[in-house]
Design a protein around this motif. Structure first.
Motif: not given
Length: 302
Positions: A113-116, A125-127, A143-144
């Motif tokens: 997430t940090a790199e993105l 981003l949805t995790l 859905d993903l």
């Protein structure tokens, strides 16, 4: 002839899901009479009865079951088409839906997430943390966009790209010292008290299979559904646990203990639906995932 609109499909699917007009209407935020009227209009348009209303629960007729299956696919494909139309190839904006199995929360999702965000701050981003079978089902249902899980038998329609090899090891707190040098024979584990992940983790199944293969049954003193809880328990007690090596390396208060033989490795994979539209955001995330795996020195897949 009445015009068929997308709302008719959504209304039918809601009734099929709830088996009840009242609950479906509440979910759709419309009145029950309006919902009933719209479903009847759809049935008149198609010239066939889609719902059996004679029982206590509303059920799909045979024709309704066939029609709803096609309706789900049609709505899924239309949603994918809408995302494709709005895809921004310069990555100034975009959205990605990522599913992952729970152990990756502890060492992989944060750095990814940090790199993105560092490379492409316009991409949201949805995790979603969930078991692997639910990730695969969500990918098939659109859905993903992507999933991070393990290699193994996958349902038809799921494509897996190997990322790296995950190794597991026995871990104790830094305050625990061993008197015997070298790897710990697996049969010595019979006398260990362990704190392990609970059975809803795929990692626990992997650990149990290892113990079963060597016909040992260590005493499980603590079960937890949180890796953070396990690391704290091991840090503060004499209990040992089994964790991915990548987690152990990130926690200086944990001490790895080599086992003989070692636990079997697992291949971590990036999952997507075969034939699905690959957005610019999804392609960028795939690239940076491979980059991050290399820079962090994770073992390449076999």
């Amino acid at each position: 002839m009445a015009v068929l609109e997308l709302r008719h499909l959504r209304y039918l699917l809601a009734v099929a899901e709830h088996g009840n007009f009242t609950r479906a209407a509440e979910d759709l935020h419309i009145s029950q009479p309006t919902l009933s009227q719209q479903i009847k209009q759809l049935e008149r348009t198609l010239g066939v009865q889609l719902l059996d209303r004679t029982g206590r629960t509303v059920r799909l007729t045979d024709a309704g079951a066939v029609y709803t299956d096609h309706a789900r696919r049609a709505l899924r494909d239309l949603a994918a088409a809408e995302r494709a139309v709005h895809d921004v190839h310069d990555l100034s904006r975009g959205h990605l839906r990522l599913g992952f199995t729970p152990t990756f929360t502890a060492y992989l999702i944060g750095p990814l997430t940090a790199e993105l965000h560092s490379r492409h701050p316009g991409i949201s981003l949805t995790l979603a943390e969930m078991p692997q079978d639910r990730i695969e089902a969500a990918l098939l249902a659109d859905d993903l966009d992507l999933g991070i899980a393990f290699t193994g038998p996958h349902p038809p329609g799921i494509t897996a790209t190997p990322l790296f090899t995950e190794t597991l090891g026995l871990v104790t707190g830094a305050q625990c010292t061993r008197t015997t040098p070298g790897p710990l024979p697996v049969h010595a584990m019979q006398d260990e008290q362990l704190a392990l992940l609970s059975g809803d983790f795929a990692t626990r199944s992997h650990i149990d299979a290892y113990f079963a293969d060597h016909r040992i049954a260590p005493r499980i003193a603590v079960e937890a559904n949180s890796i953070q809880a396990l690391t704290e328990i091991v840090r503060r007690t004499p209990l040992a646990t089994v964790l991915p090596d990548a987690i152990t390396h990130d926690h200086p208060h944990l001490t790895p203990i080599p086992l003989n033989p070692p636990l079997p490795t697992r291949t971590v994979t990036l999952l997507h639906r075969e034939g699905a539209y690959r957005s610019a955001a999804g392609r960028a995330f795939t690239r940076l995932t491979h980059d991050l795996v290399r820079t962090r020195g994770y073992t390449p897949p076999p």
